[in-house]
Structure formats: structure tokens, C-alpha cells
Design an enzyme around this catalytic site. Structure first.
Site, PDB file in Angstrom:
ATOM      1  CG  HIS A 190      -1.983  -1.098   1.136  1.00 42.06           C
ATOM      2  ND1 HIS A 190      -2.478  -1.595  -0.040  1.00 42.06           N
ATOM      3  CD2 HIS A 190      -2.625  -1.789   2.128  1.00 42.06           C
ATOM      4  CE1 HIS A 190      -3.383  -2.536   0.227  1.00 42.06           C
ATOM      5  NE2 HIS A 190      -3.485  -2.685   1.522  1.00 42.06           N
TER       6      HIS A 190
ATOM      7  CG  HIS B 219      -7.922  -0.690   2.340  1.00 40.92           C
ATOM      8  ND1 HIS B 219      -8.705  -1.569   3.062  1.00 40.92           N
ATOM      9  CD2 HIS B 219      -6.768  -1.342   2.084  1.00 40.92           C
ATOM     10  CE1 HIS B 219      -8.034  -2.683   3.242  1.00 40.92           C
ATOM     11  NE2 HIS B 219      -6.848  -2.578   2.652  1.00 40.92           N
TER      12      HIS B 219
ATOM     13  CD  GLU C  62      -8.249  -3.825  -0.377  1.00 47.05           C
ATOM     14  OE1 GLU C  62      -7.085  -3.550  -0.694  1.00 47.05           O
ATOM     15  OE2 GLU C  62      -8.525  -4.699   0.474  1.00 47.05           O
TER      16      GLU C  62
HETATM   17  C1  GLA Z   1      -5.196  -5.310   1.896  1.00 46.62           C
HETATM   18  C2  GLA Z   1      -4.248  -6.434   1.864  1.00 46.62           C
HETATM   19  C3  GLA Z   1      -4.301  -7.146   3.151  1.00 46.62           C
HETATM   20  C4  GLA Z   1      -4.020  -6.199   4.302  1.00 46.62           C
HETATM   21  C5  GLA Z   1      -4.976  -5.066   4.274  1.00 46.62           C
HETATM   22  C6  GLA Z   1      -4.642  -4.024   5.324  1.00 46.62           C
HETATM   23  O1  GLA Z   1      -6.484  -5.727   1.789  1.00 46.62           O
HETATM   24  O2  GLA Z   1      -4.455  -7.322   0.797  1.00 46.62           O
HETATM   25  O3  GLA Z   1      -3.397  -8.194   3.157  1.00 46.62           O
HETATM   26  O4  GLA Z   1      -2.733  -5.706   4.182  1.00 46.62           O
HETATM   27  O5  GLA Z   1      -4.970  -4.466   3.011  1.00 46.62           O
HETATM   28  O6  GLA Z   1      -4.442  -4.544   6.576  1.00 46.62           O
END
Ligand code: GLA
Length: 354
Positions: free
Chosen positions: A110, A184, A318
Site C-alpha cells: 500500500h 480501502h 478494493e
Molecule cells: C489489503 C491487503 C491485506 C491487508 C490489508 C490491510 O487488503 O491485501 O493483506 O494488508 O490491506 O491490513
């Protein structure tokens, strides 16, 4: 309340001393969002249930401190410059190898240590034809987190008259760079996370997903979901196949291939919540959608309504490019070049089963 956009208040101050403002967008028909200039975080999103009662459907932070606490998990924020994982924080582009900070196990997750979720964005209210909107913009300087190129990003949240939270992303860069933006949002259509999402019914249009290793780095293949726990082509609850998953912490955290042409808006998911009758469909121009069931939430973060964010208390859809695209030649390209404009649209459309 009347449809419109207004500045609500000062929500707090970041650890670095920056003021966090809270805005409100109201479509005048039961859809209302509170938005921070910090990370574009949507602190609350109210949508009507089958009786017309409009209540929050997101995990909601209590204050700025909650957002900066460990275990926060990018809640309801804009994620960039590169959402999801870049394996071992390395990629090559035009003959140059770039090394990024690793912040998700051995990988870059991220956007790295300080992603778009932790930045202060410029916020401008807009009155679009389709409904009230907020435009968020950010200049992400060359070399931030070791990414090449200065990126200018604009993300517009519109609450349409028809009841959608529309997100339009636009970005340009003065040098070639990987880019992958998403929202997110942690949804719980029943009670904003007081109870779990295990009985939410999920339908995904995807016939294929991108399998990965134990650390969620894709193998590069696209495998059929048929005959696997990842088959959501027939609606099923999150609970149904959860115990068959072998990952730790247990839960869905997978990228699904959205059928149809990337660049065209098409439905990729439908979630229904039987108690309240809320129905949410997800539409996107992106090639992929990551279903994540809040596996890493562990109850340490306390939300605005006083309850802890427990594992599986929310789900995320997402919309994005496939994970680790910069290192995966068989995946759709996530490289933005100076003569191009990155654009994507995602809509979370809200309705009820009535
Ligand atoms: C995304 C990732 C997860 C985790 C979340 C945040 O969805 O795929 O593995 O890192 O973000 O915690």
C-alpha cells in the site's frame, strides 16, 4: 438534510502537527459521507436500510489518534502510490531497478511507510451534475518512498442522486512510474462493525483469480475459481467456506479478475445483508478486485461508537490493478508514462432488497 457539501469541523491534528478537517457530502436522499483531508478517509457513510433508516456502514475512527495507531489497517482511505504488494520492494522499469521500503513482511504494501492514506490532501467542494462532490488532490514528489516521478493525483468522491458513492481517480507523472490507486473502505452493511460480516452474502462475477504464495505474492497465473473456495459466482456467505482457508490470519485476501474489458465500467460484486436488507453493488473500470475480510483486525483499535474492530468485522472490495503488477509481465500494465493520464472509476451503489 438538503443535498450539498460542507465543511463540518476540525477533526484533530496529525502527530506532525497538521490540521485534519472533516467535510460532509449529502446526496439529499439518504446517502451521506463524512470525509477527512487526511488520506481521503471516509469516517462515516450512511445508507438507508429496507425501512428507510439511514445508518453508518463503515468501521468508523474515533479520532486522529485511532488513525495513527498500529493495527489501523488503511481504514476507508485512499491507497497509493501503489496499492497492494510489490514483491520484496523491488521492481525494474526502463532498465533501472528501484528499491522501496518494505513495510508488509518482506514486501512493500500500500505505497510503503507513508502512503497516500497518511498524507494531507487539498479538498475542494464541487457541484457536479450527478450530485454533490468533493475533489481531493495531492502532489506526490519524485523520490517519495523511492518511487520515480512527481505524481499529481486527483480523487473525486461524488454521492450521486441515484445512491452511489462514485470515486473518480486521475493521475499524471513527469516520469514513468508504477501506479495503482484504490479505496480501502471497510464495509459492514449490518451495523458498522459491531458484529461480524460472516453472514453477509457475497456474489462476485469473477470466474478467475490470481493465486499467490503464503505472503500473497501472485504466481502470475490466472486460475479458474470453479471448484475452489474462491468461487463466489453463486452468492454465498463469507462464513460458508471460511474454515477451509489455510492462510494465517484466516480469511479472504485475494485478487479476483474482473470479467470484461478494463477501462469500461462493469459490475464486479454484489453484497447483501439479510438483517437490514442493504444491498451494495460494486462497479469498476479496473482489471481486478481484492476481497479482504479484515483478517488482520485484532480488536486493538476502538471505533467511534465504542466497540473494538474485531477480525472479520468488515469486508473490503478494493478495485485495482493486480498485486505486484510491476514484476508480472503477464498482468495488465500498471505503468503510467508522462504522455498518459491514469484514470479509473469505481462505484459503490447502495440499495435495499425492497
Ligand atoms: C489489503 C491487503 C491485506 C491487508 C490489508 C490491510 O487488503 O491485501 O493483506 O494488508 O490491506 O491490513
Amino acid at each position: 438534510m438538503a443535498a450539498g457539501v460542507r465543511k463540518l469541523d476540525v477533526f484533530g491534528t496529525t502527530p506532525g502537527g497538521k490540521q485534519v478537517d472533516r467535510w460532509e457530502i449529502d446526496n439529499g436522499a439518504g446517502l451521506r459521507a463524512q470525509v477527512l483531508n487526511l488520506g481521503g478517509i471516509v469516517t462515516r457513510l450512511n445508507t438507508p436500510d429496507r425501512n428507510g433508516l439511514s445508518e453508518n456502514v463503515l468501521l468508523s475512527p474515533r479520532d486522529v489518534g485511532t488513525i495513527f495507531s498500529p493495527g489501523w489497517g488503511y481504514l476507508n482511505s485512499i491507497v497509493g502510490r501503489f496499492a497492494n504488494r510489490i514483491a520484496y520492494g523491488k521492481f525494474s522499469l526502463d532498465g533501472v531497478t528501484y528499491s522501496l521500503a518494505t513495510n508488509g513482511g518482506s514486501h512493500t504494501l500500500h505505497g510503503g511507510r507513508v502512503g497516500y492514506d497518511r498524507r494531507i490532501w487539498d479538498v475542494t467542494p464541487v457541484q457536479a451534475d450527478d450530485g454533490p462532490a468533493l475533489r481531493l488532490s495531492l502532489v506526490d514528489p519524485d523520490g517519495t518512498e523511492n518511487f520515480p516521478g512527481t505524481v499529481n493525483v486527483t480523487v473525486t468522491y461524488t454521492l450521486t442522486k441515484e445512491g452511489a458513492w462514485r470515486i473518480d481517480y486521475e493521475a499524471t507523472s513527469d516520469r514513468a512510474t508504477p501506479i495503482n490507486l484504490t479505496q480501502h473502505a471497510y464495509f459492514n452493511l449490518k451495523d458498522a462493525g459491531r458484529s461480524s460480516v460472516l453472514d453477509h452474502v457475497v456474489h462476485l462475477d469473477a470466474t478467475h483469480y490470481t493465486p499467490g504464495d503464503a505472503t500473497l505474492i501472485p504466481t502470475g497465473e490466472r486460475e479458474p475459481v470453479a471448484g475452489t473456495v474462491f468461487d463466489f459466482t453463486t452468492p454465498k456467505t463469507i462464513r460458508r467456506d471460511l474454515s477451509k482457508l489455510t492462510n494465517t490470519p484466516q480469511g479472504f485476501d485475494n485478487n479476483f479478475v474482473v470479467p470484461g474489458e478494463p477501462g469500461t465500467l462493469r459490475q464486479c460484486a454484489r453484497v447483501t445483508e439479510p438483517t437490514t436488507g442493504r444491498v451494495m453493488t460494486v462497479w469498476t473500470t479496473e482489471p481486478g478486485v481484492q476481497l479482504y475480510t479484515g483478517n488482520f483486525l485484532n480488536g486493538t483499535v476502538i471505533g467511534a461508537d465504542g466497540f473494538a474492530f474485531a477480525q472479520h468485522s468488515a469486508l473490503c472490495l478494493e478495485t485495482q490493478h493486480f498485486p505486484d503488477s510491476p514484476n508480472q509481465p503477464r498482468f495488465p500494465s500498471s505503468i503510467l508514462r508522462p504522455d498518459q493520464t491514469y484514470r479509473q472509476r469505481t462505484e459503490y451503489r447502495f440499495g435495499t432488497d425492497r
